[in-house]
Design an enzyme around this catalytic site. Sequence first.
Site, PDB file in Angstrom:
ATOM      1  N   GLY B  74       0.809  -1.219   0.000  1.00 28.48           N
ATOM      2  CA  GLY B  74       0.000   0.000   0.000  1.00 28.48           C
ATOM      3  C   GLY B  74       0.838   1.263   0.000  1.00 28.48           C
ATOM      4  O   GLY B  74       0.561   2.209  -0.741  1.00 28.48           O
ATOM      5  N   ARG B 360       9.698 -25.892   6.101  1.00 31.88           N
ATOM      6  CA  ARG B 360       8.938 -25.354   7.221  1.00 31.88           C
ATOM      7  C   ARG B 360       7.734 -26.208   7.610  1.00 31.88           C
ATOM      8  O   ARG B 360       7.514 -26.468   8.787  1.00 31.88           O
ATOM      9  CB  ARG B 360       8.399 -23.966   6.848  1.00 31.88           C
ATOM     10  CG  ARG B 360       9.459 -22.908   6.822  1.00 31.88           C
ATOM     11  CD  ARG B 360       8.871 -21.591   6.358  1.00 31.88           C
ATOM     12  NE  ARG B 360       9.907 -20.556   6.389  1.00 31.88           N
ATOM     13  CZ  ARG B 360       9.720 -19.287   6.048  1.00 31.88           C
ATOM     14  NH1 ARG B 360       8.530 -18.891   5.653  1.00 31.88           N
ATOM     15  NH2 ARG B 360      10.687 -18.413   6.109  1.00 31.88           N
ATOM     16  N   LEU B 475       8.250  -9.853   1.038  1.00 37.48           N
ATOM     17  CA  LEU B 475       8.662  -8.465   0.826  1.00 37.48           C
ATOM     18  C   LEU B 475       8.735  -8.189  -0.665  1.00 37.48           C
ATOM     19  O   LEU B 475       8.340  -7.132  -1.138  1.00 37.48           O
ATOM     20  CB  LEU B 475      10.021  -8.222   1.490  1.00 37.48           C
ATOM     21  CG  LEU B 475      10.079  -8.491   2.996  1.00 37.48           C
ATOM     22  CD1 LEU B 475      11.467  -8.203   3.546  1.00 37.48           C
ATOM     23  CD2 LEU B 475       9.058  -7.638   3.719  1.00 37.48           C
TER      24      LEU B 475
END
Lengths: 247, 674, 214
Positions: B74, B360, B475
Amino acid sequence: MKLTLKIWRQATTDATGAMHTYQLDGVSEDMSFLEMLDVLNEQLNASDEEPIAFDSDCREGICGMCGLMINGQAHGPEVTTTCQLHMRSFKDGDEITIEPWRADAFPVLKDLCVDRSALDRMIQSGGYISANTGSAPDAHAAPVEKKKADRAFDVATCIGCGACVAACPNGSASLFLGAKITHLGELPQGQPERWDRVIGMVSQHDHDGFGGCTNIGECASACPKEIPLDVISQLNKDLRTAMVKGR
Amino acid sequence: MAMHDGTQALNQASNQLSDDAHGYYTRGENIIDAKAPVGPIKDRWTNRKFENRLVNPANRRKLDVIIVGTGLAGGAAAATMGEAGYNVKSFCYQDSPRRAHSIAAQGGINAAKNYKEDGDSTFRLFYDTVKGGDYRSRESNVYRLAEVSANIIDQCVAQGVPFAREYGGLLDNRSFGGVQVSRTFYARGQTGQQLLLGAYQAMERQVGAGTVQEFTRHEMLEVIVVDDRARGIIARNMVTGEIETHLADVVVLATGGYGNVFFLSTNAMGSNVTAAWRAHRKGAYMANPCYTQIHPTCIPVSGEHQSKLTLMSESLRNDGRIWVPKNREDCEKDPRDIPEEDRDYYLERIYPSFGNLVPRDIASRQAKNMCDEGRGVGPLVGDFRRGVYLDFADAIARMGKKAVETKYGNLFDMYARITGEDPYESPMRIYPAVHYVMGGLWVDYDLQSNIPGLFVTGEANFSDHGANRLGASALMQGLADGYFVLPNTIRDYLADGPFEKVSEDHPAVVEARTSVEERITRFLSINGTRSADSYHKELGHIMWEYCGMERSEDGLRKAIDLIRELKADFWSNLKVLGTADSLNQSLEKAGRVVDFIELGELMCIDALNRRESCGGHFRAESQTEDGEALRHDDEFAYVAAWEWGGDSLDGGQPVLHKEDLIYTAIEMKQRSYK
Amino acid sequence: MAVSGLLFIAFTLVHMYGNLKAFSGQEKFNDYAHHLREFGEPILPYEGFLWITRVGLLVALVAHVTSAVILARRASRARTTKYQYKKNKHSALSSRTMRWGGAALLLFIIWHLVNFSFGKVNPQTGETGAAAGDPYTLMVDTFDVWWMTVIYLVAMLALGFHLHHGTWSATQTLGYTNTATSRQRAKQAGWLLAIVIAGGFSLVPLSVMFGIIE
């Protein structure tokens, strides 16, 4: 453990506030300080008293949203954020005073919540490097001396929590300012706007009613990210150079 | 790995045979991404940028753009759109745009720069991301992500992001998350913070320039849809309680993920699904909601008071050894008193070739299995001990305490601060925690939802990570969407604008505002006995137990029943004190919690329908003989896009639309870590 | 603030050195006092140097006090609602007493000038002006009064505090302490100057009190 909490309550910005005393039992030392307040709020809600408003978001010490004056110290007795302070720093029977950050530039909104938009306004006044999206050269175009890159990073870790202002006897935001001036001033990309940046940010700082710095150093001891006082010296140096250059 | 150019389909459309969720949903039409580009995969984005129409610079300032959320997606979008000259209004619930939770990302950001000359390329990053996502993402989107990744690093460096550097002054890279190339750029353990501050500063610069107006402490509570187009939002000023109407030509949601549906997660306290869920209820499809990423190395829960979980970098698994006691009786003992022969290094035992470095999801699931067997360690939370040991004793003996300190010092300090225990002296305790969600609002290639004029970016959309996200890719996606993708795709929509002005008296606007006001009044008037937080905690328990690391048909059915009961109880027994016209955190929570409850129900239905194990979604019914995840590409290689079908308390059922995933550049393969 | 402060530091250092002439006896001391008036002749007129210094110090004083007042007013406006309870973490006492200490020093300086410069008031004899005696006599007579010595010693304590923080603060304000090392050096300089100047000044009244100077 059992605690006596003296907490500042204030309904709105214009309302008169006062300290209220609450007793809280069954506090575990594994709780974070804010979890302790969560428990108190559950208790208040159950007894039909409106819960205490306080700010927090990430609760891992990085977003900078939390910040309480705990026993007269910004973020409490440890060098960390309020959210990372744990109840093992206190002992059974302690009396804990909790107040909001106090500075006229940070008006209280309710209870322990304050408005820190003055910090954003300082950034708007020059705390950036003008680089429109898409205009950037390759990242390797300008190498940066490691020492400078590391220093820039160290001071760029400022989380903008406002503890420096809260702790400063003068109500100055110089540490916050200095951190940003130093971060951007250390990098080659930050040079073109360096002198306008410091003038712009300092003017906004003064305009918003923060106090002047007298180098007492409470800010740096309150800073959860351990930003050193060096940055205020850097700020002053840049300001002096900028004035000599007639900006 | 064979390279294909992307001009031929490599798989067939799926054909689902099972129907576990029968009775919980209705079946809608299949959908396609009408904006999906075709042709050679490497040319698709270039072509699209050219084909998308331009907006005359003189027209831009007449176009109002609402962007909700100020994280990487954003904040970057607001800055970029502001620089381009659009009239941007940016909203966030925090007191400053700089607080968005992107700030907490530790590890790094991937980019196919190949600065290390170790064989990296756009195609390899693309391939790794699709494979890591267990072949449940869209190829074209992922390729574009890999393609723009390099520009992100350039942009961030130009903004003054202090990435780690080598002594020569050039940027340092490391390998991350088990990939074999070093493509991760980082700023110590605070990469997210530095990238976010870069985007924030760029955005604040536009605020100073007057192209962006920021509305902090504002929470979006409804999207305004007029004549089938998103034309604005209803937001609550969280300080004054005022219900505000904001109208615009286009609305962008960059509101992050919904991991807090589990109550305990590594998300921020305020992270919520409300903006996305209100859009969903207005017709936007929610895609793959059950895809949840659970991170194995978090600090365990210490008691009922726990409000959130803290992640520690998974790099810890490079040198730490994970174990639990062989015998339940030993679980209460000081771990240092448990002799070597009574310890079970279960990952090394089950996965001898990968050991403690298994992916993971496997590490997480095995930790849960150990605790479910009653061999967990640490304090009793409920009936179980939820923790396993991560032991550095061998590493300290091998490398010396000093070396361990240099490598992991900050993580050890963080652990010591939170738990009060010294990890140099006795083993750390870790436990998995919800960390990221791959599901989100359905969007097309242009990041536009099925509601025209409603765009969704970052973690809030579903598009790029498939069923599992690679480390250091969140990211990358947030910034790719915000800086480079959205500004180029949204212009094709805005080229038709400015759209006809909408008045605040328009029935659709009035309806939206009234519904918000009525909901708030309802929360305040129930006058029951339970706080919103207590419902949130209970929902979290249900979700974690039945829709967490391992999901089963019976468990999910039970969860749906429990959630429905909880929802009914919420509407009859909620207690919110205070008023609507003031700063009221209990009221804010109430609105968020009920949206989480509805979302939780849909997640369980989605998980129930998907009778396969893929990425972050593990169905007990779909595993190999060795207990490994088993995908069913022939049945489930599709995106599950759910349409709101009304509240289940009123007999409503969500509607399932399928979008088939057809690969043209990569062939699907089953993974193996044994 | 910093520039005028540094000027005062230089002045007090020279002034303190001059005072030590008291240990050389009455004649030498009076010669020194008289020499100050002839300093710079013939380029400067009699007492020319003295007046330039006085004017310079006065300008510095006005600047120093004005800055202090502005800073104090800004600080009080920056926090109109005080904390109910406030603790200071690591700051030095000297840094937090600059304002009151400074005000006390100002009062002291006024008396000091009346005592030794403009009024020449001999607290022992009550005589003023030329009748108060030569500079050396005036000094010894003044410090023979025990409470005058106490006033002067208290003032020197205040000066020491003021110099301790002021020295480092001035270098910081001028931007010379950008590293941990330079910051530490500036703080050490603060200690050194505080001890040397305040200590050096105190030697004379103490010596009079203990009869070393008569």
